[in-house]
Design an enzyme around this catalytic site. Structure first.
Site, PDB file in Angstrom:
ATOM      1  N   LYS A  62      -9.154  26.823 -27.689  1.00 21.38           N
ATOM      2  CA  LYS A  62      -9.591  25.578 -28.296  1.00 21.38           C
ATOM      3  C   LYS A  62      -9.623  24.468 -27.227  1.00 21.38           C
ATOM      4  CE  LYS A  62      -7.305  22.328 -31.439  1.00 21.38           C
ATOM      5  NZ  LYS A  62      -8.205  21.511 -32.114  1.00 21.38           N
TER       6      LYS A  62
ATOM      7  N   LYS B 283      -6.871  18.581 -24.536  1.00 20.40           N
ATOM      8  CA  LYS B 283      -6.341  17.938 -23.335  1.00 20.40           C
ATOM      9  C   LYS B 283      -5.080  18.646 -22.849  1.00 20.40           C
ATOM     10  CE  LYS B 283      -6.033  14.029 -20.704  1.00 20.40           C
ATOM     11  NZ  LYS B 283      -6.989  13.022 -20.357  1.00 20.40           N
TER      12      LYS B 283
ATOM     13  N   LYS C 223       2.423  19.425 -39.191  1.00 18.90           N
ATOM     14  CA  LYS C 223       2.441  18.549 -38.019  1.00 18.90           C
ATOM     15  C   LYS C 223       3.881  18.184 -37.627  1.00 18.90           C
ATOM     16  CE  LYS C 223      -0.290  15.586 -35.475  1.00 18.90           C
ATOM     17  NZ  LYS C 223      -1.081  14.375 -35.628  1.00 18.90           N
TER      18      LYS C 223
END
Ligand code: TRP
Length: 330
Positions: free
Chosen positions: A198, A201, A114
């Site tokens: 996928k 947003k 991440k």
């Protein structure tokens, strides 16, 4: 007979869509019948990566509560609350931070991933708080002595770490204060976005959760189908078609027939999409209606969250006392 206790949380990132619903919330709605559930809108967790711009935070919390209630989570059956409203989450996080080895956190696979991922987007989250993300999650679960945690694959490593933190605590302070929570996995249904990637947003390919029939129809109209299929009578390949993927999730009972007709060139994409839209609207109509109704009652949403925080707070403060006694922090 007392039921097993579940804790789970979701970050109010303001991005709730149908993919999130199918991936987790739909499952929560089922779990509420069997378990004693604590469901938390984890606003502190969202600060670990979005601490700079917090201008939308309150709005996102409110929207998430609205989504949960529309989906059918019952505020009487479950304890539904905002994490930061129960101060013990922060207190236990601090206490657990003292004994959690740095190396345990650094080796969590999602951590470096991440960091890199957000780093590429120009976002620097080399912070103490972000490293501590799994400790805060452990505190959430342990504060209520939850024994079960519904998690997706992505959270499995975090739950494993919680178990290690539990064992270490019980060992250090020579008391079985906490149970070791286990994962309850569901057959999470993975929905692609309308372009087949996928659902996310940031790709602009979502179907908003709580969409009404017109919006639903429009999003389905924009879905990509088999690119090789130009004319209605061309033989199609459902295996590369996003519409078919949705039929398999929302229209299981008719999906084989649809695939056959597509392969034979007997059903066109427009008709196939209309059929899906109708089915999805029918299945999701209740959610849409409830959402529209609840939107008119912000005071009720506020009340639900206050009631939840009060109930969570009672359990939290009593457990916190026991935890601190075990540690001689009196
Ligand atoms: N980390 C979880 C997620 O991003 C959210 C979360 C916070 C959570 N605390 C939790 C999930 C405790 C389960 C249990 O999805």
């Amino acid at each position: 007979m007392s039921r097993e206790r579940i804790f789970s949380g979701m970050q109010p990132s303001g991005r709730f869509h149908l993919g999130n619903y199918m991936g987790a919330l739909e499952n929560w709605v089922k779990l509420q019948e069997e378990y004693e559930c604590f469901f938390s809108i984890v606003d502190l967790h969202s600060l670990t990566s979005s601490f700079e711009d917090t201008s939308k935070l309150q709005e996102n919390i409110y929207e998430m509560a609205l989504d949960w209630l529309s989906a059918g989570l019952d505020p009487e059956k479950n304890v539904i609350f905002v994490q930061s409203k129960v101060k013990e989450h922060a207190e236990l996080f601090l206490l657990l931070a003292m004994s959690t080895p740095l190396s345990w956190l650094e080796r969590v696979p999602t951590y470096k991933d991440k960091l890199l991922q957000l780093g590429e987007l120009g976002k620097d989250i080399n912070t103490y708080g972000f490293l501590g993300y799994p400790v805060l999650m452990a505190a959430d679960i342990m504060l209520y002595k939850a024994t079960c945690v519904p998690v997706g694959e992505d959270q499995a490593a975090h739950l494993e770490l919680t178990r290690e933190i539990v064992r270490r605590f019980n060992h250090l302070y020579k008391k079985e204060v906490f149970p070791e929570p286990r994962a309850v996995y569901s057959q999470a249904k993975v929905l692609p976005g309308i372009d087949g990637r996928k659902m996310s947003k940031s790709y602009g390919n979502t179907i908003p959760f709580g969409a009404g029939s017109a919006e639903m129809k429009e999003r389905i109209r924009m879905m990509v189908t088999d690119p090789q299929r130009i004319k209605k009578t061309d033989k199609g390949n459902p295996d590369v078609c996003t519409v078919y993927t949705f039929h398999k999730v929302f229209n299981r009972e008719n999906s084989d027939e649809i695939a056959d007709k597509c392969r034979a060139g007997e059903i066109g994409c427009v008709q196939c999409k209309n059929c899906l839209a109708e089915k999805m609207n029918c299945l999701l109509a209740d959610i849409h209606l409830r959402r529209e109704e609840l939107k008119k009652k912000p005071a009720f949403i506020k009340e639900v969250l206050e009631y939840g925080a009060e109930r969570a707070g009672k359990v939290a403060s009593s457990n916190m006392e026991e935890i601190k006694r075990a540690m001689n922090v009196l």
